[in-house]
Motif scaffolding. Structure first.
Motif, PDB file in Angstrom:
ATOM      1  N   LEU A  52       0.179 -10.254   4.994  1.00 26.59           N
ATOM      2  CA  LEU A  52      -0.858 -10.042   6.006  1.00 26.59           C
ATOM      3  C   LEU A  52      -0.949 -11.230   6.961  1.00 26.59           C
ATOM      4  N   ALA A 104       1.817   0.369   7.289  1.00 30.11           N
ATOM      5  CA  ALA A 104       0.634   0.333   6.434  1.00 30.11           C
ATOM      6  C   ALA A 104      -0.076  -1.013   6.510  1.00 30.11           C
ATOM      7  N   LEU A 105       0.682  -2.101   6.596  1.00 32.10           N
ATOM      8  CA  LEU A 105       0.079  -3.429   6.724  1.00 32.10           C
ATOM      9  C   LEU A 105      -0.625  -3.591   8.074  1.00 32.10           C
ATOM     10  N   ARG A 130      -2.029  -1.170   9.728  1.00 32.20           N
ATOM     11  CA  ARG A 130      -3.284  -0.409   9.601  1.00 32.20           C
ATOM     12  C   ARG A 130      -4.290  -1.193   8.756  1.00 32.20           C
ATOM     13  N   GLN A 131      -3.822  -1.824   7.713  1.00 31.60           N
ATOM     14  CA  GLN A 131      -4.689  -2.620   6.848  1.00 31.60           C
ATOM     15  C   GLN A 131      -5.307  -3.787   7.614  1.00 31.60           C
ATOM     16  N   ARG A 136       6.049   0.109   5.067  1.00 35.11           N
ATOM     17  CA  ARG A 136       5.167  -0.968   4.631  1.00 35.11           C
ATOM     18  C   ARG A 136       4.595  -1.715   5.824  1.00 35.11           C
ATOM     19  N   PRO A 139       0.796  -1.234   0.000  1.00 38.34           N
ATOM     20  CA  PRO A 139       0.000   0.000   0.000  1.00 38.34           C
ATOM     21  C   PRO A 139       0.826   1.280   0.000  1.00 38.34           C
ATOM     22  N   THR A 140       2.153   1.167   0.122  1.00 38.85           N
ATOM     23  CA  THR A 140       2.976   2.376   0.221  1.00 38.85           C
ATOM     24  C   THR A 140       3.665   2.762  -1.082  1.00 38.85           C
TER      25      THR A 140
END
Length: 336
Positions: free
Chosen positions: A153, A186-187, A189-190, A183, A123-124
């Motif tokens: 994930l 972001a992971l 947060r995902q 990354r 996502p980054t």
């Protein structure tokens, strides 16, 4: 004229002869195209430097304004310019923010230099885009069949389950400052983690740069300003060298983690004192390398900075000519 005749391996690095520029040169040169901001690709003191806007910003932050290139020219993904009769453009590499493949065309032939790349979602940064070509120069960091990386994930879920299991301990995750750190955040947060992520001071500047380029990272806090008890049950990100030194001793009974493709090798994790290895890589694994090499359709593939022999042997089975460049100066990063 074949692309193998005008793209030439030299001691300084890969040289585009008609354009008179190098790609990721190893020493200062008059004209350089830089694929991404990691130190073994983005070196200081070149004359003219061309790269994505993000990579140039990373170079200025890490090298200083006066060493990131005497002149700096940003090039957007897909934007084309002609240099010495060579049409040059940059396409996403999916490695870190601003990472790019250098695409060069001359006399009806096309060469693509991948830089470092991965095919897994991130996502980054912009996702890798395979470009059909006659000559493809690929990295080979994880070019052995043993390296098949899991869904990142799944590894993040493993971390979060361990945090719940040990709420009185601090999970400190070793990660490279550029790309891997952002990354991971972001992971997290995902995966639904909305708590603060605590950072070693060395990681903060590049996180700020990512956010300036529109990558939202959420609640980030300096780990050194937190009370020891405040970090219980928390997640701290730090450079790999800090997770086992005195800096980490101030944390509450730390669970030492390391995020890297190399964590698939148990002996590497054990030798680093890693209690919770996280197999999260910013490079293409074996299957992704083979898929990419077949997708681009190149007759010639040059392999650099990695395990060239296994990949070249596999390419021969597909009828593809492989060549090991064995360029000296690209690092085998423990946190790749």
């Amino acid at each position: 004229m074949k692309a193998t005749e005008w793209l030439v391996p030299r001691a300084e690095g890969l040289y585009c002869a008609p354009g008179d520029f190098f790609i990721d040169p190893l020493v200062p040169v008059p004209r350089a195209v830089i694929t991404h901001g990691h130190a073994d690709h983005a070196r200081p003191d070149h004359g003219a430097v061309l790269a994505t806007e993000e990579t140039l910003a990373i170079m200025r932050l890490r090298l200083g304004e006066d060493r990131a290139g005497a002149t700096q020219q940003p090039l957007r993904y897909g934007e084309e310019l002609t240099v010495g009769g060579v049409r040059l453009r940059l396409e996403p590499a999916g490695h870190v923010l601003g990472s790019a493949q250098a695409v060069m065309e001359r006399a009806g032939t096309r060469a693509v230099v991948s830089g470092d790349y991965k095919r897994a979602p991130d996502p980054t940064c912009r996702a890798f885009a395979p470009v059909p070509c006659d000559l493809f120069v690929t990295e080979a960091t994880f070019a052995l069949p043993v390296f098949r990386h899991p869904d990142p994930l799944r590894e993040i879920d493993k971390l979060l389950r361990d945090v719940k299991l040990f709420p009185d301990r601090t999970h400190v995750v070793g990660c490279y400052a550029l790309g891997k750190c952002q990354r991971l955040i972001a992971l997290l947060r995902q995966a639904g983690y909305d708590g603060p992520v605590w950072l070693h001071g060395a990681l903060r500047p590049l996180c700020g740069l990512y956010e300036r380029f529109g990558v939202a990272l959420g609640d980030l806090r300096p780990a050194t300003e937190a009370a020891k008890g405040e970090l219980c049950g928390g997640i701290v990100l730090a450079p790999p060298g800090a997770i086992a030194d005195r800096w980490a001793r101030r944390l509450a009974d730390p669970v030492v983690c390391l995020a890297s493709g190399w964590m698939q090798v148990r002996q590497r994790a054990k030798s680093r004192g890693v209690e919770l290895p996280l197999i999260i890589s910013d490079h293409a694994d074996w299957d992704a390398l083979l898929t990419t090499c077949r997708e681009v359709g190149a007759e010639d593939i040059w392999v650099t900075h990695g395990r060239e022999d296994a990949l070249i042997h596999a390419l021969a089975g597909f009828g593809i000519r492989g060549r090991a460049l064995r360029l000296i100066g690209y690092e085998e990063d423990e946190t790749a």
